[in-house]
Design a protein around this motif. Structure first.
Motif, short mmCIF file in Angstrom:
data_model
loop_
_atom_site.label_atom_id
_atom_site.label_comp_id
_atom_site.label_asym_id
_atom_site.label_seq_id
_atom_site.Cartn_x
_atom_site.Cartn_y
_atom_site.Cartn_z
N GLN A 162 0.82 -1.20 0.00
CA GLN A 162 0.00 0.00 0.00
C GLN A 162 0.86 1.26 0.00
OE1 GLN A 162 -3.74 -0.10 0.01
NE2 GLN A 162 -2.75 -1.85 -0.92
N GLU A 163 0.39 2.28 -0.68
CA GLU A 163 1.11 3.55 -0.71
C GLU A 163 1.21 4.09 0.71
OE1 GLU A 163 0.89 7.90 -2.94
OE2 GLU A 163 -0.60 6.34 -3.36
N GLY A 164 2.36 4.55 1.05
CA GLY A 164 2.60 5.03 2.40
C GLY A 164 3.13 3.96 3.33
N GLU A 165 3.16 2.70 2.85
CA GLU A 165 3.68 1.59 3.66
C GLU A 165 4.82 0.89 2.91
OE1 GLU A 165 0.33 -0.87 4.47
OE2 GLU A 165 -0.49 0.51 5.96
N GLU A 166 5.55 1.62 2.10
CA GLU A 166 6.60 1.05 1.29
C GLU A 166 7.63 0.31 2.14
OE1 GLU A 166 5.42 4.05 1.02
OE2 GLU A 166 4.70 4.27 -1.03
#
Length: 200
Positions: A162-166
């Motif tokens: 998920q974007e922001g959880e790279e």
């Protein structure tokens, strides 16, 4: 060792017509919440997993191989606060009854998944390798496609970071820490077999 000219020519074909290639042989998926994150250990700045430990009663679930399961990649995402990797993986699950449907529904409902991928280099060395995607944050399902006409019903899932959880690294190598490379491969495959879900 091939006796023909080993030089590579156009399209990476040897002059004796040998075409080196590599690809995905098999995949397993497992729930990110099922990983014992304290006992699981990584080395080499987090790029290699030497001990993957699952909680009691948890398993690796085999994903069947076909053209759709061959997709797995990561891409570097440049953010305001640094760089991180986003994984995207696609795999196909054969219908195994209510329990399989339950696991898929957990993913659709927000469950996080990791995948373990077995690849092979079919050149002269025939090297096998194992990689893990999603170990740091888990991947969420982005596509769930069911097809009743393929092999009595298959579900093709696509999961992604998920974007922001790279994640801080790309794919992670998975190899048990033993004395020799050959023994490490045997120990790794034995661990997978011992932790693989087998339908009752």
């Amino acid at each position: 060792m091939a006796t023909c000219d080993a030089k590579l020519s156009g399209m990476f074909a040897r002059k004796c017509a040998h075409k080196p290639k590599q690809g995905i042989v098999k995949k397993w998926y497992f729930n990110w919440e099922d990983v014992d994150k304290v006992a699981t250990t990584t080395v080499n700045s987090g790029t290699k997993v030497e001990a993957l430990v699952l909680k009691a009663g948890s398993y690796l679930y085999p994903a069947e191989g076909n053209n759709k399961t061959s997709t797995a990649n990561h891409a570097l995402s440049v953010l305001d606060f640094g760089n991180g990797y986003i994984h995207t993986d696609g795999f196909t699950v054969m219908y195994r009854g209510e329990e399989e449907s339950h696991r898929i529904q957990e993913l659709v409902g927000g469950g996080r998944v990791c995948t373990l991928i077995k690849t092979v280099d079919s050149g002269e060395s025939g090297e096998l390798s194992y990689h893990i995607l999603g170990l740091e944050s888990g991947m969420l399902v982005t596509e769930d496609t069911w097809n009743a006409s393929e092999n009595s019903g298959t579900t093709t899932l696509t999961v992604a970071t998920q974007e922001g959880e790279e994640e801080s690294t790309g794919k992670k190598i998975f190899m048990m820490p033993v004395a020799t490379a050959d023994t490490a491969l045997e120990e790794t495959e034995a661990w997978i077999t011992a932790n693989e879900y087998v339908e009752p």
